[in-house]
Design an enzyme around this catalytic site. Structure first.
Site, PDB file in Angstrom:
ATOM      1  N   LYS A  80       0.826  -1.158  -0.128  1.00  0.00           N
ATOM      2  CA  LYS A  80       0.042  -0.160  -0.013  1.00  0.00           C
ATOM      3  C   LYS A  80       0.809   1.169   0.024  1.00  0.00           C
ATOM      4  O   LYS A  80       0.702   2.121  -0.881  1.00  0.00           O
ATOM      5  CB  LYS A  80      -0.945  -0.084   1.198  1.00  0.00           C
ATOM      6  CG  LYS A  80      -1.818   1.132   1.159  1.00  0.00           C
ATOM      7  CD  LYS A  80      -3.145   1.007   2.204  1.00  0.00           C
ATOM      8  CE  LYS A  80      -2.749   0.730   3.425  1.00  0.00           C
ATOM      9  NZ  LYS A  80      -2.569   2.156   4.407  1.00  0.00           N
ATOM     10  N   ARG A 125       2.932   5.811  -3.283  1.00  0.00           N
ATOM     11  CA  ARG A 125       4.003   6.821  -3.691  1.00  0.00           C
ATOM     12  C   ARG A 125       4.356   6.685  -5.351  1.00  0.00           C
ATOM     13  O   ARG A 125       4.818   7.686  -5.720  1.00  0.00           O
ATOM     14  CB  ARG A 125       5.296   6.433  -2.727  1.00  0.00           C
ATOM     15  CG  ARG A 125       5.122   6.925  -1.380  1.00  0.00           C
ATOM     16  CD  ARG A 125       6.163   5.994  -0.583  1.00  0.00           C
ATOM     17  NE  ARG A 125       6.302   6.533   0.928  1.00  0.00           N
ATOM     18  CZ  ARG A 125       5.473   6.399   1.726  1.00  0.00           C
ATOM     19  NH1 ARG A 125       4.234   5.516   1.775  1.00  0.00           N
ATOM     20  NH2 ARG A 125       5.379   6.867   3.123  1.00  0.00           N
ATOM     21  N   GLY A 179      -5.170   7.882   5.265  1.00  0.00           N
ATOM     22  CA  GLY A 179      -4.340   8.965   6.056  1.00  0.00           C
ATOM     23  C   GLY A 179      -3.034   9.079   5.461  1.00  0.00           C
ATOM     24  O   GLY A 179      -2.541  10.385   5.222  1.00  0.00           O
ATOM     25  N   ARG A 201      -8.706  12.044  12.759  1.00  0.00           N
ATOM     26  CA  ARG A 201      -7.146  11.864  12.707  1.00  0.00           C
ATOM     27  C   ARG A 201      -6.390  13.232  12.780  1.00  0.00           C
ATOM     28  O   ARG A 201      -6.619  14.197  12.299  1.00  0.00           O
ATOM     29  CB  ARG A 201      -6.876  10.975  11.698  1.00  0.00           C
ATOM     30  CG  ARG A 201      -7.556   9.521  11.724  1.00  0.00           C
ATOM     31  CD  ARG A 201      -7.174   8.585  10.806  1.00  0.00           C
ATOM     32  NE  ARG A 201      -5.678   7.937  10.910  1.00  0.00           N
ATOM     33  CZ  ARG A 201      -5.016   7.325  10.165  1.00  0.00           C
ATOM     34  NH1 ARG A 201      -5.666   6.809   9.003  1.00  0.00           N
ATOM     35  NH2 ARG A 201      -3.598   7.121  10.587  1.00  0.00           N
ATOM     36  N   SER A 254       6.950   8.798  12.192  1.00  0.00           N
ATOM     37  CA  SER A 254       5.935   9.011  11.313  1.00  0.00           C
ATOM     38  C   SER A 254       6.505   8.921  10.046  1.00  0.00           C
ATOM     39  O   SER A 254       6.784  10.214   9.701  1.00  0.00           O
ATOM     40  CB  SER A 254       4.756   9.859  11.606  1.00  0.00           C
ATOM     41  OG  SER A 254       4.087  10.014  10.431  1.00  0.00           O
ATOM     42  N   ASP A 277       1.447  -1.388  12.232  1.00  0.00           N
ATOM     43  CA  ASP A 277       0.322  -1.764  11.456  1.00  0.00           C
ATOM     44  C   ASP A 277      -0.117  -3.032  11.649  1.00  0.00           C
ATOM     45  O   ASP A 277      -1.135  -3.670  11.570  1.00  0.00           O
ATOM     46  CB  ASP A 277       0.269  -1.419   9.853  1.00  0.00           C
ATOM     47  CG  ASP A 277       0.302  -0.253   9.524  1.00  0.00           C
ATOM     48  OD1 ASP A 277      -0.011   0.937  10.297  1.00  0.00           O
ATOM     49  OD2 ASP A 277       0.684   0.033   8.211  1.00  0.00           O
ATOM     50  N   ARG A 295      -6.711   1.758  18.139  1.00  0.00           N
ATOM     51  CA  ARG A 295      -6.451   0.098  17.959  1.00  0.00           C
ATOM     52  C   ARG A 295      -5.947  -0.377  19.112  1.00  0.00           C
ATOM     53  O   ARG A 295      -6.137  -1.642  19.252  1.00  0.00           O
ATOM     54  CB  ARG A 295      -5.618  -0.041  16.712  1.00  0.00           C
ATOM     55  CG  ARG A 295      -6.077   0.037  15.340  1.00  0.00           C
ATOM     56  CD  ARG A 295      -4.956  -0.307  14.478  1.00  0.00           C
ATOM     57  NE  ARG A 295      -5.569  -0.135  13.010  1.00  0.00           N
ATOM     58  CZ  ARG A 295      -5.054   0.135  11.761  1.00  0.00           C
ATOM     59  NH1 ARG A 295      -3.617   0.011  11.824  1.00  0.00           N
ATOM     60  NH2 ARG A 295      -5.515   0.086  10.754  1.00  0.00           N
TER      61      ARG A 295
HETATM   62  C1  S3P Z   1       2.437   4.662   6.343  1.00  0.00           C
HETATM   63  C2  S3P Z   1       2.712   5.118   7.485  1.00  0.00           C
HETATM   64  C3  S3P Z   1       2.204   4.620   8.807  1.00  0.00           C
HETATM   65  C4  S3P Z   1       1.468   3.387   8.636  1.00  0.00           C
HETATM   66  C5  S3P Z   1       0.271   3.589   7.452  1.00  0.00           C
HETATM   67  C6  S3P Z   1       1.161   3.843   6.187  1.00  0.00           C
HETATM   68  C7  S3P Z   1       2.765   5.276   5.079  1.00  0.00           C
HETATM   69  O1  S3P Z   1       1.647   5.735   9.513  1.00  0.00           O
HETATM   70  O2  S3P Z   1       0.726   3.180   9.721  1.00  0.00           O
HETATM   71  O3  S3P Z   1      -0.383   2.552   7.258  1.00  0.00           O
HETATM   72  O4  S3P Z   1       2.613   4.897   4.051  1.00  0.00           O
HETATM   73  O5  S3P Z   1       3.592   6.226   5.114  1.00  0.00           O
HETATM   74  P1  S3P Z   1       2.472   6.792  10.326  1.00  0.00           P
HETATM   75  O6  S3P Z   1       3.404   7.383   9.401  1.00  0.00           O
HETATM   76  O7  S3P Z   1       1.552   7.620  10.718  1.00  0.00           O
HETATM   77  O8  S3P Z   1       3.179   6.058  11.295  1.00  0.00           O
END
Ligand code: S3P
Length: 426
Positions: free
Chosen positions: A20, A25, A92, A120, A165, A313, A344
């Site tokens: 994903k 990206r 997100g 969020r 993050s 995750d 979660r």
């Molecule tokens: C992700 C980063 C993570 C992850 C999300 C996908 C990404 O979140 O939990 O499922 O693709 O950059 P955070 O960057 O908020 O930790």
């Protein structure tokens, strides 16, 4: 509603849908690059389709058929001001990475998503983007969607992020590519580094120095072909399925094993499970392998510190596995769980308890005591794909039938999940 029956054995050779994070990206960078980007192995899940839709609304030509996508990039400033709001759905990653991209664009855009997105936190991303000079607003002083962004005229910053993050890091680095001077992000622990790796694959110079990443402003991306490996976060549900059912084994082919994502492999091995990596190779700067997973009796462990961002995750399904491990599994330093698609910590505890599992919430994680005999239950995904799938895996080892309500959420990241699960359940 998804019905899960207990199974005697998990067995087979399978592939899981594309990663994903990498799929998002590939579309974003392809849209910003000059020239054509062809993507193979793309995840046609709802989240990544939201990303495609957003770029189409800004005039980018994108063709998608199953796991193949072609993006006709027009360069960084080839995007057009959209005539309506951008809808990120449940994603997100879409809203946070795009906030970084929109911060560089000389036009106005409004982004929003579903009920979960509306809860969020966004200030973690728009705070640093505002420091760079972007004009961004949102509900509750910018903490929540809808976000309204008018970009352009950015200056580079050195940002010390309070959270590990990848979404925050990526948003700032993307904005930094069109800011004056240099932009750097320092994290408390290393988060997934797909942005850094893929930017390099698109011809951008990225420097890493420990927990700090740096980019210089004024860099252009060149379109290229991307092969997306299978998502280790999706594979995690099937790895756990093997560990729930004695005598099981599974070969999962072509899975991304980027070290910033492989906490699940370390955890399964530490708990006593069998997991071997075969045919390791590097594809577009990303390491890939086949995973040979073999059942072995598990024991509880402590999971905390640097490993947390490497498996954030996977914690719902790790909690499920821990119900079948002897002794206690303690998960700490995982406050970030509270701001995922659902809280979660709360949703894992409320749903897993329905099976009769022993699981207690803590401020920054949970404690699971095993091993316990699970009994089939009626579960609510709460609209969270990973909660729905984790509980389906629990159902494989439970006595009697399990029903997962609101299971349509699973299509966010793993279309075909229930069909695949029936195929490997003997
Ligand atoms: C992700 C980063 C993570 C992850 C999300 C996908 C990404 O979140 O939990 O499922 O693709 O950059 P955070 O960057 O908020 O930790």
């Amino acid at each position: 509603m998804l019905r899960i029956k207990p199974t005697n054995q998990i067995s087979g050779t399978i592939r899981v849908p594309g990663d994903k994070s990498i799929s998002h990206r590939a579309v974003m960078f392809g849209a910003l690059a000059k020239g054509t980007t062809r993507i193979e192995g793309f995840l046609p899940g709802a989240d990544c389709l939201s990303t495609i839709q957003c770029f189409k609304q800004m005039g980018i030509e994108i063709e998608q058929a199953g796991d193949r996508v072609t993006v006709q990039g027009k360069g960084w400033y080839g995007l057009q001001e959209p005539s309506s709001r951008l809808d990120v759905g449940n994603s997100g990653t879409t809203i946070r990475l795009m906030a970084g991209i929109m911060a560089t664009q000389p036009f106005h855009v409004v982004m929003e998503g579903d009920e979960s997105i509306a809860k969020r936190p966004m200030r973690r991303v728009i705070g640093p983007l505002r420091q760079m000079g972007a004009k961004i607003d949102g509900r509750k002083e910018g903490e929540f969607t809808p976000l309204s962004i008018r970009g352009g005229g950015l200056t580079g910053i050195s940002y010390e992020s309070p959270v590990a993050s990848a979404q925050v890091k990526s948003a700032i680095l993307l904005a930094g590519l069109q800011a004056q001077g240099e932009t750097s992000v320092t994290e408390p622990h290393l988060s997934r580094d797909h942005t850094e790796r893929m930017l390099q694959a698109f011809g951008v110079q990225v420097e890493r120095d420990g927990l700090t990443v740096r980019v210089k402003g004024g860099q252009e991306l060149q379109g290229r072909d991307i092969q997306v490996p299978g998502d280790i976060s999706s594979a995690a549900f099937l790895i756990a399925a093997v560990m729930m059912v004695p005598g099981s084994s599974l070969l999962i082919e072509n899975v991304g094993i980027n070290p910033s994502r492989t906490g699940i492999i370390d955890v399964v091995r530490q708990m006593g499970g069998g997991l071997e990596l075969l045919n390791e190779k590097l594809v577009n700067e990303e390491p890939v392998a086949d995973l040979l997973v073999t059942y072995a009796p598990l024991h509880g462990i402590e999971i905390a510190g640097d490993i947390i961002p490497r498996l954030i995750d996977e914690i719902p399904v790790i909690a499920v596995m821990a119900t079948q491990a002897a002794g206690q599994t303690v998960i700490r330093d995982a406050q970030e769980l509270k701001v995922k698609e659902t809280d979660r910590i709360a949703t894992v505890v409320s749903q897993l308890s329905k099976f009769g599992a022993q699981v207690e919430p803590t401020d920054d994680g949970m404690v699971i005591t095993g091993s316990s005999k699970l009994k089939g239950a009626v579960i609510d995904s709460m609209g969270d794909h990973r909660i729905g799938m984790a509980m389906a895996i629990a159902g494989l080892a439970a006595q009697g039938e399990t029903q997962i309500e609101n299971d349509e959420a699973i299509a966010v990241s793993f279309p075909g999940f229930s069909e695949l699960l029936s195929r490997i359940s003997l």
